[in-house]
Design an enzyme around this catalytic site. Structure first.
Site, mmCIF file in Angstrom:
data_model
loop_
_atom_site.group_PDB
_atom_site.id
_atom_site.type_symbol
_atom_site.label_atom_id
_atom_site.label_comp_id
_atom_site.label_asym_id
_atom_site.label_seq_id
_atom_site.Cartn_x
_atom_site.Cartn_y
_atom_site.Cartn_z
ATOM 1 N N SER A 256 0.858 -1.189 0.000
ATOM 2 C CA SER A 256 0.000 0.000 0.000
ATOM 3 C C SER A 256 0.888 1.231 0.000
ATOM 4 O O SER A 256 2.116 1.118 0.045
ATOM 5 C CB SER A 256 -0.887 0.005 1.235
ATOM 6 O OG SER A 256 -0.108 0.373 2.362
ATOM 7 N N LYS A 257 0.225 2.381 -0.027
ATOM 8 C CA LYS A 257 0.964 3.652 -0.072
ATOM 9 C C LYS A 257 1.969 3.773 1.071
ATOM 10 O O LYS A 257 2.987 4.436 0.942
ATOM 11 C CB LYS A 257 -0.016 4.812 -0.001
ATOM 12 C CG LYS A 257 -0.679 5.083 -1.317
ATOM 13 C CD LYS A 257 -1.164 6.526 -1.385
ATOM 14 C CE LYS A 257 -1.970 6.751 -2.644
ATOM 15 N NZ LYS A 257 -3.402 6.857 -2.385
ATOM 16 N N ARG A 258 1.650 3.126 2.189
ATOM 17 C CA ARG A 258 2.567 3.162 3.342
ATOM 18 C C ARG A 258 3.971 2.728 2.944
ATOM 19 O O ARG A 258 4.961 3.096 3.554
ATOM 20 C CB ARG A 258 2.092 2.180 4.418
ATOM 21 C CG ARG A 258 1.061 2.683 5.366
ATOM 22 C CD ARG A 258 0.768 1.660 6.435
ATOM 23 N NE ARG A 258 0.446 0.336 5.906
ATOM 24 C CZ ARG A 258 1.176 -0.744 6.097
ATOM 25 N NH1 ARG A 258 2.273 -0.680 6.806
ATOM 26 N NH2 ARG A 258 0.804 -1.901 5.576
#
Ligand code: GLU
Length: 487
Positions: A256-258
């Protein structure tokens, strides 16, 4: 049978690597089998889908170089192909027609229960959320239901699960999959606000668009049972499904963007090549049948691709490996092509450098091996840009040395005496020796002032590499600017 596959993104943002991988596998399979790759836009979730995001995704697919035979035209967005519209928001009538068929055949019913009533049923008797909403006590006939809806009552159209059984299919990635019908209860096909739901649209479209194979993300595996029920009730053939593994970040959580850059647009801006992204994401769940073959062009992947080498185990996104794949593709690009792409980054950063063939070849043969991404060119080429030359604060000490003006005088005189536009590496070495004798200095009192006069700072890039890439006129301008900075 002609292979027909589709990529069916929901336009809610840029294309991320997972979506790009789905698009790629479908594309490879179509190309390998002389089939058609279709783009269908799944934009029925009105709250999350936007026209802007659709354009972004189309832009990303164009950048990757995965052209579709049917779908929105990549330039005009007008439908191309005989099975349009290709945007679900424009197909509502088609879904209603199919829903009516199911209502008439008794495979679906109008559900007049209000949202409040349904919420209460979902909340259950306090012992946790009820996932299986019971069927209403009374189901009205299709005709009566239609009449009530026409007269203004609100109703959803729900699928009626007729029997309890197991749905079995051979997944192209996972082998035999068994999904019991009891996993789900009567589910909504069309909401009471008239919006059809994903599972229904997907089946209607895949059937009417004559889709033969569906490669999609693992999270859709559990939807397959609902979809198989709908195919069965409409009497339509079921495509072959292949559910691809999850892509995880280095911490083994879903990517994910994390985890940093995950969208194609991010990678584009960061100077990754589309051919390298395609190559790398292909390896997230598939491998070449040729042992140890990891670097592949799209043409090679088309030749080699088959679903028997798709891996059902999760793939881990490894940026270091992506960098290696990118650097390898970058190094293999023809000089003209590399320069075209590098130039776009330099222009964006206002780095002005010569553009003639000979200079470009010299510069790229020096810098190409040092580049991992196109963005690396910015740092490498910046010292060569006259407009970027400035004497930095870190040069203060050098500017204050008594020897510095003497070095510059000798340097300037030597440059002026040089007979051609550029100095070769030996020319530079010889000139440096001359300056050493003329100014009577050596070591850092020699090298650092010259550096300041060439790159504006006392440390950094190798002068014997940079000087041959700087025109004599540029070098003269710079030494003058350095003098001005001292004054
Ligand atoms: N619109 C769905 C998604 O973006 C596609 C699901 C499918 O391929 O069936 O996940």
């Amino acid at each position: 049978m002609t292979v027909r596959v589709r990529f069916a993104p929901s336009p809610t943002g840029y294309l991320h690597v997972g979506g790009a991988r789905t698009a790629l596998y479908n594309y490879l399979y179509a190309k390998k089998n002389g089939g058609a790759f279709i783009l269908r836009v799944e934009d029925t979730d009105v709250e999350r889908s936007t026209e802007e995001a659709m354009r972004m995704q189309i832009g990303d697919l164009k950048w990757l170089g995965l052209p579709w035979a049917e779908g929105p035209n990549p330039e005009t967005l007008k439908d191309m192909g005989p099975h349009g519209p290709y945007r679900q928001s424009q197909r509502k009538q088609i879904y209603m027609e199919q829903a009516n068929k199911l209502l008439d055949s008794g495979h679906a019913y109008y559900d007049f229960r209000t949202d409040d009533e349904l919420e209460k049923l979902k909340a259950g008797d306090g012992e946790g959320v009820v996932h299986h909403i019971p069927r209403p006590d009374k189901i009205v006939s299709a005709d009566e239901g239609r009449k009530r809806v026409v007269s203004g009552e609100k109703a959803a159209i729900r699928f009626k699960i007729k029997e309890s059984k197991e749905y079995v299919f051979t997944d192209l990635v996972r082998g035999e999959v068994r999904l019991p019908s009891d996993m789900v209860s009567d589910f909504v096909l069309i909401r009471s606000n008239g919006m059809p739901v994903y599972n229904f649209c997907c089946v209607v479209d895949d059937a009417l668009m004559k889709i033969t194979h569906v490669f999609r993300a693992e999270e859709h595996l559990s939807n397959t049972v609902r979809q198989m029920m709908i195919y069965e009730s409409l009497g339509m053939p079921v495509p072959k499904f292949g559910h691809m593994s999850f892509i995880l970040g280095p911490d083994r959580q879903k990517l994910s963007k994390r985890h940093g850059a995950t969208s194609c647009n991010d990678f584009n801006l960061r100077g990754y090549l589309p051919e390298a992204i395609l190559n790398y994401i292909a390896l997230l769940g598939w491998s070449s049948p040729n042992e140890n073959q990891e670097i592949m062009s799209i043409e090679e992947m088309i030749q080699l691709f088959d679903y028997d080498r798709l891996n059902s185990a999760p793939a881990v996104f490894d940026e270091e490996k992506l960098n290696w794949v990118n650097a390898t593709h970058l190094r293999a690009l023809p000089t003209d092509e590399l320069w075209k792409r590098v130039k776009a980054f330099l222009v964006r950063e206002r780095i002005d450098v010569p553009d003639d063939k000979e200079w470009v070849e010299k510069a790229l043969s020096l810098f190409r091996p040092r580049m991992t991404t196109l963005a690396d060119a910015v740092t490498l080429f910046r010292p060569l840009s006259d407009s970027a030359y400035k004497v930095g604060d870190e040069s203060k000490e050098v500017l204050g040395w008594a020897e510095t003006p003497k070095v510059w005088d000798a340097w300037e005189a030597g440059l002026k005496a040089h007979g051609s536009d550029y100095l070769s590496e030996p020319d530079f070495n010889a000139l440096q020796d001359k300056v050493k004798d003329a100014a009577g200095v050596k070591g850092k009192h020699l090298f650092m002032p010259i550096r300041v006069a060439v790159i504006g700072k006392p440390s950094g890039a190798e002068l014997k590499e940079l000087v041959p890439l700087l025109k004599k006129t540029s070098l003269l301008k710079r030494v003058q600017q350095a003098r001005n900075a001292r004054a």
